[in-house]
Design an enzyme around this catalytic site. Sequence first.
Site, short mmCIF file in Angstrom:
data_model
loop_
_atom_site.label_atom_id
_atom_site.label_comp_id
_atom_site.label_asym_id
_atom_site.label_seq_id
_atom_site.Cartn_x
_atom_site.Cartn_y
_atom_site.Cartn_z
N ARG A 51 0.81 -1.22 0.00
CA ARG A 51 0.00 0.00 0.00
C ARG A 51 0.84 1.27 0.00
O ARG A 51 0.63 2.16 -0.81
CB ARG A 51 -0.88 0.07 1.26
CG ARG A 51 -2.30 -0.35 1.07
CD ARG A 51 -2.80 -0.88 2.37
NE ARG A 51 -1.89 -1.94 2.79
CZ ARG A 51 -1.98 -3.18 2.35
NH1 ARG A 51 -2.94 -3.53 1.56
NH2 ARG A 51 -1.11 -4.10 2.70
N THR A 52 1.74 1.36 0.94
CA THR A 52 2.40 2.66 1.12
C THR A 52 3.19 3.04 -0.13
O THR A 52 3.08 4.15 -0.63
CB THR A 52 3.28 2.65 2.38
OG1 THR A 52 2.47 2.23 3.47
CG2 THR A 52 3.83 4.03 2.69
N LYS A 80 25.64 -3.12 -0.56
CA LYS A 80 27.12 -3.01 -0.64
C LYS A 80 27.68 -2.28 0.57
O LYS A 80 28.87 -2.02 0.64
CB LYS A 80 27.51 -2.24 -1.90
CG LYS A 80 27.07 -2.85 -3.19
CD LYS A 80 27.52 -1.93 -4.33
CE LYS A 80 26.97 -2.40 -5.67
NZ LYS A 80 27.15 -1.36 -6.70
N ARG A 101 11.08 4.14 3.45
CA ARG A 101 10.72 3.20 4.52
C ARG A 101 11.98 2.44 4.90
O ARG A 101 12.75 2.01 4.04
CB ARG A 101 9.65 2.22 4.03
CG ARG A 101 9.46 1.07 4.98
CD ARG A 101 8.26 0.24 4.66
NE ARG A 101 7.03 0.97 4.97
CZ ARG A 101 5.83 0.40 4.98
NH1 ARG A 101 5.69 -0.87 4.69
NH2 ARG A 101 4.76 1.12 5.28
N HIS A 129 4.81 6.29 11.58
CA HIS A 129 4.31 6.10 10.21
C HIS A 129 3.36 7.25 9.90
O HIS A 129 2.15 7.08 9.82
CB HIS A 129 3.59 4.74 10.12
CG HIS A 129 3.35 4.25 8.73
ND1 HIS A 129 3.42 5.06 7.61
CD2 HIS A 129 3.01 3.02 8.27
CE1 HIS A 129 3.14 4.33 6.54
NE2 HIS A 129 2.88 3.10 6.92
C1 NCD Z 1 1.52 -0.80 8.24
C2 NCD Z 1 3.01 -0.61 8.42
O1 NCD Z 1 3.78 -0.78 7.47
O2 NCD Z 1 3.38 -0.22 9.51
N1 NCD Z 1 1.18 -0.99 6.89
C3 NCD Z 1 0.91 0.11 6.15
O3 NCD Z 1 1.80 0.87 5.82
N2 NCD Z 1 -0.36 0.35 5.85
C4 NCD Z 1 0.95 -1.81 9.13
C5 NCD Z 1 1.54 -3.18 9.15
O4 NCD Z 1 2.49 -3.49 8.44
O5 NCD Z 1 1.01 -3.98 9.92
#
Ligand code: NCD
Length: 306
Positions: A51-52, A80, A101, A129
């Site tokens: 999703r993200t 590396k 991320r 997040h």
């Molecule tokens: C969440 C995350 O990555 O923290 N997912 C997301 O980005 N919607 C929740 C999860 O991974 O459980």
Amino acid sequence: MRSLINILDLSIEEIDALIATANDIIANPERYREACKYKKLATLFFEPSTRTRLSFEAAMLELGGSVLGFSEANSSSAAKGESVADTAKTVSCYADIIAMRHPKEGAPLIAAQNATIPVINAGDGSHNHPTQTLADLLTIRREKGRLCDLNIGFCGDLKFGRTVHSLIAAMSRYEGIQVTLISPEELKLPSYVKKDILRKKDIPYTQTTSLEHAMPSLDILYMTRVQRERFFNEEDYLRLKDSYILDPAKLRGAKSDLCIMHPLPRVNEISVAIDDDPRACYFKQVLNGKFIRMALILMLLEEAKR
Ligand code: NCD
């Protein structure tokens, strides 16, 4: 250079403005189709995501911009031994904005300190997040019409769940918020979140292991997945993974206008039998996430011009 690392980097007024822009994008998408023409978003994902990452990419494409990046650490120079700081400096030469991320808490902050373009934290370890939180806030506002006077139940892995930590921080700034923490003993909310946010801001909160007991008082139920990748041993994960499974029977005591949320991915926490219940909002959250990321990209690129 303005970045977004923690949801508290945004004032309440800025969050209101982002929600207003997202609502305008939803109502008038054609007005935004070329808003980021010739701009590039780099998605640097050192940890898995559906999703993200896709949401950021779709957001930039719908603004008329383009995207580049990688979706796993071992396909980048991190494999590396390159530092996050050097990666950020390098990507600043190619793109206009970064979404990152990383499994290590604080990595996006290091990137922001070294990049010459805005950096958006797309999830750092079990820490923060902020863009999921923006998606959650837009969803709550659209579904409940307000961000104040709500009892929010957080259920599942409150220890490692970064979406929970960020949303609690965000909600603590609104009036009349109560928090209900529902988790197994081992996965309780970390004491630093209780001390630095809930107690500091005088937010009334209760802790319980029983979802059924908590249910009748909730306006929002925020379900979460047990974060397997943050456990030190598989046995503990297996023992705790199915602690809470929301099914139609458990919803019997719930309010008729409960808003059921989940950042997704779900594993077993919500039975698919709930998906058609009008109170299920988790796929709306996904869509809202794209619109609020569009609003955020616009805001940060606008500020970067100054
Ligand atoms: C969440 C995350 O990555 O923290 N997912 C997301 O980005 N919607 C929740 C999860 O991974 O459980």
